[in-house]
Design a protein around this motif. Structure first.
Motif, PDB file in Angstrom:
ATOM      1  N   HIS A 131     113.740  60.042  88.435  1.00  0.00           N
ATOM      2  CA  HIS A 131     112.969  59.657  87.254  1.00  0.00           C
ATOM      3  C   HIS A 131     113.678  60.130  85.974  1.00  0.00           C
ATOM      4  O   HIS A 131     113.785  59.396  84.997  1.00  0.00           O
ATOM      5  CB  HIS A 131     111.559  60.254  87.355  1.00  0.00           C
ATOM      6  N   HIS A 135     115.431  57.867  82.662  1.00  0.00           N
ATOM      7  CA  HIS A 135     115.203  58.005  81.218  1.00  0.00           C
ATOM      8  C   HIS A 135     116.477  58.324  80.459  1.00  0.00           C
ATOM      9  O   HIS A 135     116.504  58.239  79.232  1.00  0.00           O
ATOM     10  CB  HIS A 135     114.171  59.108  80.948  1.00  0.00           C
ATOM     11  N   HIS A 144     113.380  50.852  84.239  1.00  0.00           N
ATOM     12  CA  HIS A 144     112.215  51.735  84.118  1.00  0.00           C
ATOM     13  C   HIS A 144     111.346  51.366  82.914  1.00  0.00           C
ATOM     14  O   HIS A 144     110.153  51.662  82.891  1.00  0.00           O
ATOM     15  CB  HIS A 144     112.694  53.180  84.023  1.00  0.00           C
ATOM     16  N   HIS A 148     107.116  51.518  81.357  1.00  0.00           N
ATOM     17  CA  HIS A 148     106.682  52.147  80.106  1.00  0.00           C
ATOM     18  C   HIS A 148     106.237  51.133  79.052  1.00  0.00           C
ATOM     19  O   HIS A 148     105.860  51.535  77.956  1.00  0.00           O
ATOM     20  CB  HIS A 148     107.809  53.011  79.536  1.00  0.00           C
ATOM     21  N   HIS A 225     104.228  61.632  78.687  1.00  0.00           N
ATOM     22  CA  HIS A 225     105.424  60.979  79.234  1.00  0.00           C
ATOM     23  C   HIS A 225     105.475  59.503  78.840  1.00  0.00           C
ATOM     24  O   HIS A 225     106.549  58.906  78.794  1.00  0.00           O
ATOM     25  CB  HIS A 225     105.450  61.131  80.766  1.00  0.00           C
TER      26      HIS A 225
HETATM   27 ZN   LIG Z   1     109.137  57.402  83.037  1.00  0.00          ZN
END
Ligand SMILES: [Zn+2]
Length: 301
Positions: A131, A135, A144, A148, A225
């Protein structure tokens, strides 16, 4: 108020107890997991109406249909399609592990709760780094970003993943246990925990966990997050547990503050499923970081 403190532990305990009783009564693991996760998900959706964190997040942002498709493809179809691959690798890995370490490494004689906790600690280590990489490496962020992209948090965000990323994220959740020879009961308990935790983690339920926020990666932490701001969002990578964030210095819980806005900066990020499938392959890298497909923008900018 007692409800925000107990709602997550109570629902989780009920779901884990139910799946354990189903397994003890001979119900097949796959059926037992779905028999708990489906009513569990509906309960969480109902609790969002009963005790919302933000009223406006209960309003559809035109994202519900897309999230249903994500849920069916990323959370149901891909794990099922991957099953033959995992079973084939299980045979290979079990033979390899048997030759290398002996018959089986997994502590089958432990209490089931201890086995579940061991699975969580092991899986979370891999998930944390996968993870965090997603990012910090632009190529991985492109995939990813789908997760988001919504501007609100609600239970169905738990299933919103690009299919390519979903396959990638299954690696740390499956490979260690294939090699260690984990039993089917512990795996079923893990998938129920993972499912219920993920739904709660992204939900719009008003949760106040107190000191449990130093163990679980629950909503109060995970909202940060999903913040648009990089100072907030490049933290709290834990999927179920927050312990690896604490150890590796990415635990983030600004007391007395609430997250400002959720999502990515690009106002044109696609809302439809096919658009989100194509999004990682569109635009060059500079464009990705400059126009907001990437949410890596700083407050001072
Ligand atoms: Zn994330």
């Amino acid at each position: 108020m007692l409800a925000p403190r107990i709602v997550f532990p109570a629902v989780m305990a009920l779901c884990l107890t139910t799946v354990w009783l189903l397994l003890q009564n001979g119900v097949h693991e796959g059926i037992a997991v779905f028999a708990v996760l489906i009513p569990g998900a509906l309960t969480i959706a109902f609790l969002e109406r009963l005790m919302p964190y933000r009223q406006d997040w209960n309003q559809s942002d035109g994202d519900t249909k897309t999230d249903i498709i994500h849920l069916v493809i990323a959370q149901i179809s891909i794990p099922r399609l991957m099953k033959p691959v995992w079973l084939a690798s299980l045979a290979t890995a079990t033979t390899w592990a048997g030759q290398t370490y002996g018959p089986n490494l997994w502590p089958h004689h432990w209490n089931i709760v201890a086995q579940l906790f061991l699975m969580l600690v092991i899986a979370e280590f891999g998930r944390y780094w996968f993870h965090r990489a997603a990012h910090n490496i632009t190529f991985l962020w492109r995939f990813h970003a789908v997760h988001h992209s919504p501007n609100r948090l609600y239970w169905m965000n738990a299933g919103r993943f690009h299919p390519i990323e979903k396959v990638y994220l299954l690696i740390p959740e499956v490979v260690p246990f294939v090699i260690l020879g984990t039993n089917a009961e512990a795996l079923a308990m893990y998938f129920v925990f993972n499912g219920i935790h993920g739904l709660f983690q992204h939900s719009n339920i008003h949760v106040r966990l107190g000191w449990l926020n130093y163990i679980f990666s629950m909503t109060e932490l995970h909202r940060w997050h999903h913040s648009k701001w990089i100072e907030d969002s490049n933290n709290n990578y834990g999927n179920n547990l927050i312990i690896w964030d604490i150890i590796f210095g990415t635990f983030y819980w600004p007391k007395g503050k609430e997250v400002e806005s959720i999502g990515v900066f690009n106002p044109d990020y696609p809302k439809d499923y096919l658009g989100q499938l194509a999004a990682p392959f569109q635009g060059d890298i500079d464009k990705t970081s400059a126009d907001g497909i990437c949410h890596h923008q700083e407050k001072s900018v």
